[in-house]
Write a protein that holds these residues in place. Structure first.
Motif, mmCIF file in Angstrom:
data_model
loop_
_atom_site.group_PDB
_atom_site.id
_atom_site.type_symbol
_atom_site.label_atom_id
_atom_site.label_comp_id
_atom_site.label_asym_id
_atom_site.label_seq_id
_atom_site.Cartn_x
_atom_site.Cartn_y
_atom_site.Cartn_z
ATOM 1 N N GLY A 5 75.595 5.272 -18.752
ATOM 2 C CA GLY A 5 74.564 4.236 -18.743
ATOM 3 C C GLY A 5 73.185 4.785 -19.074
ATOM 4 O O GLY A 5 72.367 4.107 -19.700
ATOM 5 N N GLU A 6 72.921 6.012 -18.662
ATOM 6 C CA GLU A 6 71.638 6.648 -18.964
ATOM 7 C C GLU A 6 71.509 6.899 -20.475
ATOM 8 O O GLU A 6 70.440 6.714 -21.057
ATOM 9 N N ILE A 7 72.612 7.281 -21.097
ATOM 10 C CA ILE A 7 72.608 7.489 -22.548
ATOM 11 C C ILE A 7 72.383 6.157 -23.251
ATOM 12 O O ILE A 7 71.584 6.062 -24.187
ATOM 13 N N GLU A 8 73.063 5.118 -22.796
ATOM 14 C CA GLU A 8 72.885 3.785 -23.396
ATOM 15 C C GLU A 8 71.451 3.286 -23.252
ATOM 16 O O GLU A 8 70.895 2.696 -24.179
ATOM 17 N N THR A 9 70.843 3.521 -22.103
ATOM 18 C CA THR A 9 69.455 3.100 -21.889
ATOM 19 C C THR A 9 68.536 3.779 -22.902
ATOM 20 O O THR A 9 67.668 3.130 -23.497
ATOM 21 N N ALA A 21 76.903 1.036 -27.524
ATOM 22 C CA ALA A 21 77.720 1.263 -26.332
ATOM 23 C C ALA A 21 78.194 2.710 -26.352
ATOM 24 O O ALA A 21 78.453 3.273 -27.420
ATOM 25 N N VAL A 22 78.294 3.287 -25.178
ATOM 26 C CA VAL A 22 78.758 4.661 -25.039
ATOM 27 C C VAL A 22 80.003 4.649 -24.155
ATOM 28 O O VAL A 22 80.014 4.013 -23.101
ATOM 29 N N PRO A 66 76.163 12.312 -27.613
ATOM 30 C CA PRO A 66 77.534 12.015 -28.040
ATOM 31 C C PRO A 66 78.003 12.983 -29.129
ATOM 32 O O PRO A 66 77.204 13.446 -29.950
ATOM 33 N N SER A 67 79.287 13.261 -29.114
ATOM 34 C CA SER A 67 79.857 14.125 -30.150
ATOM 35 C C SER A 67 80.553 13.307 -31.235
ATOM 36 O O SER A 67 80.860 13.823 -32.301
ATOM 37 N N ARG A 68 80.778 12.036 -30.959
ATOM 38 C CA ARG A 68 81.428 11.150 -31.927
ATOM 39 C C ARG A 68 80.597 9.881 -32.073
ATOM 40 O O ARG A 68 80.107 9.336 -31.089
ATOM 41 N N TRP A 69 80.475 9.431 -33.310
ATOM 42 C CA TRP A 69 79.632 8.277 -33.634
ATOM 43 C C TRP A 69 80.417 7.306 -34.503
ATOM 44 O O TRP A 69 81.214 7.728 -35.344
ATOM 45 N N LEU A 70 80.144 6.037 -34.320
ATOM 46 C CA LEU A 70 80.816 5.015 -35.109
ATOM 47 C C LEU A 70 79.844 3.868 -35.360
ATOM 48 O O LEU A 70 79.369 3.228 -34.425
ATOM 49 N N ALA A 71 79.511 3.656 -36.633
ATOM 50 C CA ALA A 71 78.640 2.541 -37.015
ATOM 51 C C ALA A 71 79.515 1.312 -37.246
ATOM 52 O O ALA A 71 80.529 1.391 -37.935
#
Length: 97
Positions: A5-9, A21-22, A66-71
């Motif tokens: 949640g801290e990363i999402e914020t 979203a994480v 994050p180590s993985r990303w998705l657009a």
């Protein structure tokens, strides 16, 4: 301990993201889980994973990146209109194979 949640914020404070979203997915490596970020760029913005990682890195410590990303064009939602996190986890797992 990493708080997703801290990363999402921190991500939600980035002006060129419409939504994000994480989630964490299990890995076979020593880290146990991979932090994964799915995001939707705001209209009119071209977003690269590298730029997003750099800007997020200004707000959170490197171990929280994050180590993985998705657009995506839009995040999956459940019947209640909330982000469908199980669906996102599956998308990341499928994307890796």
């Amino acid at each position: 301990r990493i708080e997703l949640g801290e990363i999402e914020t921190a991500l939600n404070a980035i002006r060129y993201l419409q939504e994000c979203a994480v989630v964490a997915i299990p890995t076979s490596g020593f880290e146990g889980s991979a932090i994964c970020c799915a995001y939707v760029p705001a209209p009119g913005y071209e977003v690269t994973h590298a730029a997003l990682r750099k800007d997020l890195g200004n707000a959170v410590p490197s171990y929280m990146l994050p180590s993985r990303w998705l657009a995506l064009d839009r995040l999956p939602k459940n019947a209640n209109g909330k982000i469908d996190r199980p669906c996102l986890r599956k998308m990341f797992e499928d994307h890796e194979t």
